[in-house]
Write a protein that holds these residues in place. Sequence first.
Motif, PDB file in Angstrom:
ATOM      1  N   VAL A   1      46.060   4.432 -39.331  1.00  0.00           N
ATOM      2  CA  VAL A   1      45.298   4.466 -40.656  1.00  0.00           C
ATOM      3  C   VAL A   1      45.457   3.041 -41.173  1.00  0.00           C
ATOM      4  O   VAL A   1      46.543   2.580 -41.319  1.00  0.00           O
ATOM      5  N   ILE A   2      44.403   2.376 -41.427  1.00  0.00           N
ATOM      6  CA  ILE A   2      44.221   1.206 -42.088  1.00  0.00           C
ATOM      7  C   ILE A   2      43.774   0.994 -43.295  1.00  0.00           C
ATOM      8  O   ILE A   2      42.880   1.967 -43.513  1.00  0.00           O
ATOM      9  N   ASN A   3      44.185   0.005 -44.330  1.00  0.00           N
ATOM     10  CA  ASN A   3      43.626   0.106 -45.660  1.00  0.00           C
ATOM     11  C   ASN A   3      42.763  -1.024 -45.539  1.00  0.00           C
ATOM     12  O   ASN A   3      42.589  -1.875 -46.319  1.00  0.00           O
ATOM     13  N   LYS A   4      41.604  -0.643 -45.026  1.00  0.00           N
ATOM     14  CA  LYS A   4      40.314  -1.380 -44.981  1.00  0.00           C
ATOM     15  C   LYS A   4      38.931  -0.415 -45.305  1.00  0.00           C
ATOM     16  O   LYS A   4      39.217   0.738 -45.044  1.00  0.00           O
ATOM     17  N   ASP A   5      37.707  -1.007 -45.467  1.00  0.00           N
ATOM     18  CA  ASP A   5      36.776  -0.153 -45.332  1.00  0.00           C
ATOM     19  C   ASP A   5      35.439  -0.938 -44.708  1.00  0.00           C
ATOM     20  O   ASP A   5      35.741  -2.144 -44.429  1.00  0.00           O
ATOM     21  N   LEU A   6      34.577  -0.203 -44.177  1.00  0.00           N
ATOM     22  CA  LEU A   6      33.552  -0.586 -43.714  1.00  0.00           C
ATOM     23  C   LEU A   6      32.232   0.207 -43.940  1.00  0.00           C
ATOM     24  O   LEU A   6      32.624   1.466 -44.350  1.00  0.00           O
ATOM     25  N   PRO A   7      30.985  -0.231 -43.874  1.00  0.00           N
ATOM     26  CA  PRO A   7      29.934   0.385 -44.173  1.00  0.00           C
ATOM     27  C   PRO A   7      29.320   1.512 -42.982  1.00  0.00           C
ATOM     28  O   PRO A   7      28.107   2.081 -43.162  1.00  0.00           O
ATOM     29  N   TYR A   8      30.011   1.249 -41.865  1.00  0.00           N
ATOM     30  CA  TYR A   8      29.665   1.920 -40.764  1.00  0.00           C
ATOM     31  C   TYR A   8      30.911   2.049 -39.841  1.00  0.00           C
ATOM     32  O   TYR A   8      31.702   1.594 -40.098  1.00  0.00           O
ATOM     33  N   GLN A   9      30.595   3.012 -38.684  1.00  0.00           N
ATOM     34  CA  GLN A   9      31.373   3.391 -37.695  1.00  0.00           C
ATOM     35  C   GLN A   9      31.353   2.243 -36.517  1.00  0.00           C
ATOM     36  O   GLN A   9      30.177   1.897 -36.418  1.00  0.00           O
ATOM     37  N   VAL A  10      32.220   2.149 -35.924  1.00  0.00           N
ATOM     38  CA  VAL A  10      32.163   1.179 -34.417  1.00  0.00           C
ATOM     39  C   VAL A  10      32.998   2.211 -33.518  1.00  0.00           C
ATOM     40  O   VAL A  10      33.887   2.592 -33.639  1.00  0.00           O
ATOM     41  N   THR A  11      32.337   2.299 -32.282  1.00  0.00           N
ATOM     42  CA  THR A  11      32.810   3.058 -31.240  1.00  0.00           C
ATOM     43  C   THR A  11      32.397   2.331 -29.871  1.00  0.00           C
ATOM     44  O   THR A  11      31.361   1.929 -29.454  1.00  0.00           O
ATOM     45  N   VAL A  12      33.467   2.033 -29.149  1.00  0.00           N
ATOM     46  CA  VAL A  12      33.337   1.260 -27.896  1.00  0.00           C
ATOM     47  C   VAL A  12      33.834   2.481 -26.750  1.00  0.00           C
ATOM     48  O   VAL A  12      35.222   2.463 -26.789  1.00  0.00           O
TER      49      VAL A  12
ATOM     50  N   PRO B   1      26.407  -8.567 -22.679  1.00  0.00           N
ATOM     51  CA  PRO B   1      25.048  -7.708 -22.626  1.00  0.00           C
ATOM     52  C   PRO B   1      24.548  -7.469 -21.367  1.00  0.00           C
ATOM     53  O   PRO B   1      23.769  -6.444 -21.275  1.00  0.00           O
ATOM     54  N   LEU B   2      25.003  -8.082 -20.467  1.00  0.00           N
ATOM     55  CA  LEU B   2      24.749  -7.741 -18.889  1.00  0.00           C
ATOM     56  C   LEU B   2      25.377  -6.282 -18.559  1.00  0.00           C
ATOM     57  O   LEU B   2      25.088  -5.945 -17.616  1.00  0.00           O
ATOM     58  N   LEU B   3      26.661  -6.234 -19.168  1.00  0.00           N
ATOM     59  CA  LEU B   3      27.214  -4.903 -18.642  1.00  0.00           C
ATOM     60  C   LEU B   3      26.972  -3.582 -19.852  1.00  0.00           C
ATOM     61  O   LEU B   3      27.146  -2.500 -19.434  1.00  0.00           O
ATOM     62  N   TYR B   4      26.654  -4.130 -20.994  1.00  0.00           N
ATOM     63  CA  TYR B   4      26.943  -3.179 -22.111  1.00  0.00           C
ATOM     64  C   TYR B   4      25.533  -2.715 -22.759  1.00  0.00           C
ATOM     65  O   TYR B   4      24.935  -3.780 -22.549  1.00  0.00           O
ATOM     66  N   LYS B   5      25.360  -1.628 -23.384  1.00  0.00           N
ATOM     67  CA  LYS B   5      24.232  -1.462 -24.253  1.00  0.00           C
ATOM     68  C   LYS B   5      24.659  -0.868 -25.464  1.00  0.00           C
ATOM     69  O   LYS B   5      25.686  -0.287 -25.394  1.00  0.00           O
ATOM     70  N   GLY B   6      24.033  -0.975 -26.534  1.00  0.00           N
ATOM     71  CA  GLY B   6      24.647  -0.632 -27.791  1.00  0.00           C
ATOM     72  C   GLY B   6      23.327   0.328 -28.711  1.00  0.00           C
ATOM     73  O   GLY B   6      22.186  -0.207 -28.415  1.00  0.00           O
ATOM     74  N   PHE B   7      23.751   1.353 -29.209  1.00  0.00           N
ATOM     75  CA  PHE B   7      22.859   2.047 -30.036  1.00  0.00           C
ATOM     76  C   PHE B   7      23.338   2.177 -31.489  1.00  0.00           C
ATOM     77  O   PHE B   7      24.649   2.519 -31.591  1.00  0.00           O
ATOM     78  N   GLU B   8      22.553   2.522 -32.405  1.00  0.00           N
ATOM     79  CA  GLU B   8      22.889   2.798 -33.751  1.00  0.00           C
ATOM     80  C   GLU B   8      22.174   3.996 -34.291  1.00  0.00           C
ATOM     81  O   GLU B   8      20.838   3.985 -33.922  1.00  0.00           O
ATOM     82  N   TYR B   9      22.950   4.772 -34.860  1.00  0.00           N
ATOM     83  CA  TYR B   9      22.242   6.166 -35.251  1.00  0.00           C
ATOM     84  C   TYR B   9      23.081   6.348 -36.562  1.00  0.00           C
ATOM     85  O   TYR B   9      24.172   6.190 -36.822  1.00  0.00           O
ATOM     86  N   LEU B  10      22.354   7.253 -37.315  1.00  0.00           N
ATOM     87  CA  LEU B  10      22.881   8.060 -38.545  1.00  0.00           C
ATOM     88  C   LEU B  10      23.714   9.154 -38.188  1.00  0.00           C
ATOM     89  O   LEU B  10      23.196  10.096 -37.714  1.00  0.00           O
TER      90      LEU B  10
ATOM     91  N   ILE C   1      28.157   9.884 -45.146  1.00  0.00           N
ATOM     92  CA  ILE C   1      26.905   9.612 -44.091  1.00  0.00           C
ATOM     93  C   ILE C   1      26.998   8.076 -43.901  1.00  0.00           C
ATOM     94  O   ILE C   1      27.129   7.452 -44.840  1.00  0.00           O
ATOM     95  N   MET C   2      26.832   7.709 -42.830  1.00  0.00           N
ATOM     96  CA  MET C   2      26.751   6.333 -42.295  1.00  0.00           C
ATOM     97  C   MET C   2      26.231   5.989 -40.888  1.00  0.00           C
ATOM     98  O   MET C   2      26.166   7.107 -40.268  1.00  0.00           O
ATOM     99  N   LYS C   3      26.055   5.098 -40.382  1.00  0.00           N
ATOM    100  CA  LYS C   3      25.568   4.702 -39.218  1.00  0.00           C
ATOM    101  C   LYS C   3      26.926   4.533 -38.335  1.00  0.00           C
ATOM    102  O   LYS C   3      27.942   3.984 -38.729  1.00  0.00           O
ATOM    103  N   ASN C   4      26.630   5.149 -37.079  1.00  0.00           N
ATOM    104  CA  ASN C   4      27.826   4.842 -36.008  1.00  0.00           C
ATOM    105  C   ASN C   4      27.007   3.592 -35.104  1.00  0.00           C
ATOM    106  O   ASN C   4      25.847   3.788 -34.620  1.00  0.00           O
ATOM    107  N   LYS C   5      27.816   2.656 -34.781  1.00  0.00           N
ATOM    108  CA  LYS C   5      27.348   1.470 -33.665  1.00  0.00           C
ATOM    109  C   LYS C   5      28.241   1.873 -32.583  1.00  0.00           C
ATOM    110  O   LYS C   5      29.504   1.742 -32.463  1.00  0.00           O
ATOM    111  N   LEU C   6      27.463   2.602 -31.230  1.00  0.00           N
ATOM    112  CA  LEU C   6      28.032   2.995 -30.119  1.00  0.00           C
ATOM    113  C   LEU C   6      27.539   2.038 -29.005  1.00  0.00           C
ATOM    114  O   LEU C   6      26.572   1.691 -28.969  1.00  0.00           O
ATOM    115  N   PHE C   7      28.731   1.610 -28.468  1.00  0.00           N
ATOM    116  CA  PHE C   7      28.893   0.766 -27.217  1.00  0.00           C
ATOM    117  C   PHE C   7      29.230   1.442 -25.926  1.00  0.00           C
ATOM    118  O   PHE C   7      30.226   1.989 -26.102  1.00  0.00           O
ATOM    119  N   PHE C   8      28.539   1.289 -24.781  1.00  0.00           N
ATOM    120  CA  PHE C   8      28.992   1.939 -23.708  1.00  0.00           C
ATOM    121  C   PHE C   8      28.388   0.953 -22.477  1.00  0.00           C
ATOM    122  O   PHE C   8      27.451   0.397 -22.752  1.00  0.00           O
TER     123      PHE C   8
END
Length: 378
Positions: free
Chosen positions: A228-239, A135-144, A95-102
């Motif tokens: 697949v990369i050998n890194k870790d993050l505490p959240y997802q990111v989606t553009v 920021p004039l073109l994109y918006k973003g939301f974070e959710y669990l 379980i983690m947050k997703n940072k979604l941008f569109f």
Amino acid sequence: MNDIAVIGAGVSGLTTALVLLEKFPKIQNITILAREIINDTAATDLQHEFTSWAAGANHMSFASKEDIRQQQFDLITYKRFMRLGREVKQSGIRIMKNKLFFLKTSPTPWYLETKACEEVSEISDSELEYRGLDPLLYKGFEYLTCTITPYIYLSYLRTELEKTGKVKIIKSFKSFESFKEIETFLGSKPDLIINCTGLGARKILSTYACEDEEVANKILPYKGQICVINKDLPYQVTVENLPSEKHVANYVKTIKGAYQFSHIFPRSDGYCIVGGVSLPNVYDNFKSEEVSKSIISNIKQFVPELEEDGVPIQVTFDYVALRPGRKGGVRLEYKQYGDCDVVHNYGIGGAGFQASLGLADEVARIIKTDFLQKTSKL
């Protein structure tokens, strides 16, 4: 209804089998038949068709605002995944947050607008700028939400099924060419067959004239490629919408209807999945080096914190697989082929994990209302 055969051992087949045992406790035996089975070391030339093991996978609904049915499938699964992620460590659900941008010109996804998911909040302009988005073109939301590590989750499902003592999982070294052939293979006639074959539905349905339109024009792959990369993050990111054509690989531009997006899913095994592309009606297993380079280049822009420790991104490996698509969406239907009773559950495309439990519930409903009542097999 004592004996059921499920064809296909991806997330749809395994989930459907488990839900049927919960909904119909009088079932005595379920046999799952498949060419590809999780934890089976025997590789075949159809490995890129066994999409479930190769999925990302996170929970982010693709359903439109008008598609209430698909929304319900996704929401049912979301709620159960969140519970599993909190309560069952061996499920492989993180379980983690997703940072979604569109783009602001795009509609806000239904689950954000209705707050069907947990902990929805808007992302600041300063974070948009940090990720190289205007920021004039994109918006973003974070959710669990959650990331699913497919090979762990599929292994969990297999273990849960085998613990019941009612389930056998059998490898078939060839694709079935008719539903009647399953009876010959098993040595007895199952009361009901559940078709979860994904793209393999082409093969088994091609025997039947009534399915000519389905086979010729509806079942199609959506090829994907991820790193697949050998890194870790505490959240997802989606553009969802890439800023310019320079972010799209030339290979993707050559394919009609194809598109590229950018996402990163940290999984419970310590690795991150980075993607991706969707290439309709492309059936090959060709892996494009240019696509992988483009995927990594994009993620470096959108997730600069990946390199803030001074360690460059290294690709552990990359691969391709085929999402099992279908024009018109997933097929959920009871149908008779001679004396074979079949319920279809295939063609979900890239939403196999995120809709899996909702789809399995619908299969159970179809069995109760269409199969059992019409055949009086109560």
